[in-house]
Design a protein around this motif. Structure first.
Motif, short mmCIF file in Angstrom:
data_model
loop_
_atom_site.label_atom_id
_atom_site.label_comp_id
_atom_site.label_asym_id
_atom_site.label_seq_id
_atom_site.Cartn_x
_atom_site.Cartn_y
_atom_site.Cartn_z
N ASN A 133 0.81 -1.23 0.00
CA ASN A 133 0.00 0.00 0.00
C ASN A 133 0.84 1.28 0.00
N HIS A 134 2.07 1.15 -0.45
CA HIS A 134 2.94 2.32 -0.50
C HIS A 134 2.78 3.01 -1.84
N ALA A 135 2.90 4.33 -1.85
CA ALA A 135 2.70 5.08 -3.09
C ALA A 135 3.72 4.68 -4.15
N GLU A 136 4.97 4.45 -3.72
CA GLU A 136 6.00 4.01 -4.66
C GLU A 136 5.98 2.49 -4.68
N CYS A 137 5.14 1.92 -5.52
CA CYS A 137 4.89 0.48 -5.45
C CYS A 137 5.98 -0.35 -6.09
N ASP A 138 6.80 0.23 -6.93
CA ASP A 138 7.85 -0.53 -7.59
C ASP A 138 9.09 -0.56 -6.70
N ALA A 139 9.49 -1.75 -6.29
CA ALA A 139 10.68 -1.88 -5.45
C ALA A 139 11.93 -1.60 -6.28
N PRO A 140 12.87 -0.83 -5.74
CA PRO A 140 14.08 -0.52 -6.50
C PRO A 140 14.99 -1.74 -6.66
N ILE A 141 15.56 -1.87 -7.84
CA ILE A 141 16.54 -2.92 -8.11
C ILE A 141 17.92 -2.35 -7.82
N PHE A 142 18.73 -3.10 -7.07
CA PHE A 142 20.04 -2.60 -6.67
C PHE A 142 21.14 -3.56 -7.14
N THR A 143 22.36 -3.06 -7.12
CA THR A 143 23.52 -3.90 -7.38
C THR A 143 24.28 -4.11 -6.08
N SER A 144 25.05 -5.16 -6.00
CA SER A 144 25.78 -5.48 -4.77
C SER A 144 27.27 -5.17 -4.88
N ASN A 145 27.69 -4.53 -5.98
CA ASN A 145 29.11 -4.31 -6.20
C ASN A 145 29.77 -3.51 -5.09
N ALA A 146 29.08 -2.51 -4.57
CA ALA A 146 29.66 -1.63 -3.56
C ALA A 146 29.39 -2.11 -2.14
N MET A 147 28.70 -3.22 -1.98
CA MET A 147 28.38 -3.73 -0.64
C MET A 147 29.58 -4.44 -0.02
N THR A 148 29.64 -4.39 1.31
CA THR A 148 30.63 -5.19 2.03
C THR A 148 30.18 -6.65 1.99
N PRO A 149 31.09 -7.60 2.27
CA PRO A 149 30.68 -9.00 2.29
C PRO A 149 29.51 -9.27 3.23
N ARG A 150 29.51 -8.61 4.40
CA ARG A 150 28.41 -8.82 5.34
C ARG A 150 27.10 -8.26 4.80
N GLN A 151 27.17 -7.08 4.21
CA GLN A 151 25.97 -6.49 3.62
C GLN A 151 25.43 -7.36 2.50
N ARG A 152 26.32 -7.90 1.70
CA ARG A 152 25.91 -8.75 0.58
C ARG A 152 25.23 -10.02 1.11
N GLN A 153 25.77 -10.58 2.18
CA GLN A 153 25.18 -11.79 2.74
C GLN A 153 23.81 -11.51 3.34
N LEU A 154 23.66 -10.36 3.99
CA LEU A 154 22.38 -10.03 4.62
C LEU A 154 21.31 -9.66 3.60
N ALA A 155 21.69 -9.00 2.52
CA ALA A 155 20.69 -8.43 1.62
C ALA A 155 20.43 -9.26 0.37
N THR A 156 21.39 -10.08 -0.06
CA THR A 156 21.24 -10.73 -1.36
C THR A 156 21.17 -12.24 -1.31
N GLU A 157 21.47 -12.85 -0.15
CA GLU A 157 21.48 -14.32 -0.07
C GLU A 157 20.05 -14.84 0.06
#
Length: 257
Positions: free
Chosen positions: A221-245
């Motif tokens: 029910n959010h006005a911006e209904c399309d979720a943003p697509i992101f890349t993981s290139n700039a993420m730390t290993p921990r961030q990548r594991q938490l967000a993309t696994e």
């Protein structure tokens, strides 16, 4: 749902559903196995093999039992064939109660079962004392203490129960049960299909087709209904594991760092 089956399952951690596979269906499975599946130890089931294999996804007698346990919120995680050469965990008993981090658990609250991974063994041939067969420590899915090493051994185990099946029977058991394969010297032919089910919000095995997550679910029910697509290139290993696994239990290691 059969209340007697639920009682047995809660008490022992397993239940046998006799004649779950009808005779004509069983005959087709046996014929296919003889013609196509005798050359290797184990085969992951291919549902394009035919209707007799697809039917094992939701056989009525087993489906109704699983639907009761999971309150109809479950999914098939994986399914494979095994013969007399298949021995789980090197002949030792494995698993135990409260393996929550691995998706394996069993507990009851207010007369409602809460279960992680569950298994069904369909007997395509008779499984008697002369074949390698399922064995377990009944009630161990609800134990409150770690399993002593001596009770991991299937030989000379005073707590062990042997479970034998007639062709067409289905054995349904909690993976939180301490269980394994009892090895028989010169085992005769055994043909079984193992299907494992999981809550519909989780995976046990990592699906082969899973890819790294590139977009988090949008807020309802959010006005911006399309979720943003992101890349993981700039993420730390921990961030990548938490967000993309992607989600799965077996082999999914802890977050590092």
């Amino acid at each position: 749902m059969n209340p007697e089956h639920i009682y047995e399952f809660d008490l022992n951690g397993y239940v046998v559903i006799p004649r779950a596979i009808a005779a004509p269906h069983l005959q087709r499975l046996q014929t296919f196995w003889t013609e196509h599946l005798t050359s290797r130890l184990l085969h992951d089931v291919d549902f394009d093999w035919g209707e007799e294999w697809r039917a094992l996804i939701d056989l009525d007698a087993v489906y109704s039992f699983l639907a009761s346990v999971y309150r109809s919120k479950f999914r098939l995680d994986h399914m494979f064939c095994a013969d007399e050469r298949f021995v789980s965990s090197g002949g030792n008993l494995h698993h135990e109660a409260d393996m929550f981090d691995e998706g394996i658990y069993y507990w009851v609250r207010n007369q409602r079962i809460h279960s992680g991974l569950m298994a069904v063994q369909y007997a395509v041939s008779d499984v008697t004392a002369t074949e390698n067969h399922f064995c377990c420590i009944p009630g161990s899915h609800r134990a409150n203490f770690p399993v002593p090493d001596r009770f991991r051994d299937a030989s000379n185990n005073t707590l062990l129960r042997h479970v034998f099946l007639n062709a067409g029977d289905a054995l349904v058991f909690s993976e939180a049960l301490v269980h394994g394969t009892y090895q028989v010297t010169n085992s005769r032919t055994r043909r079984s299909v193992f299907a494992r089910y999981m809550n519909n919000h989780s995976y046990f095995r990592k699906p082969l087709a899973h890819h790294a997550i590139v977009s988090l679910p949008p807020t309802p029910n959010h006005a911006e209904c399309d979720a943003p697509i992101f890349t993981s290139n700039a993420m730390t290993p921990r961030q990548r594991q938490l967000a993309t696994e992607p989600a799965y239990a077996r082999g999914h290691g802890p977050v590092r760092g």
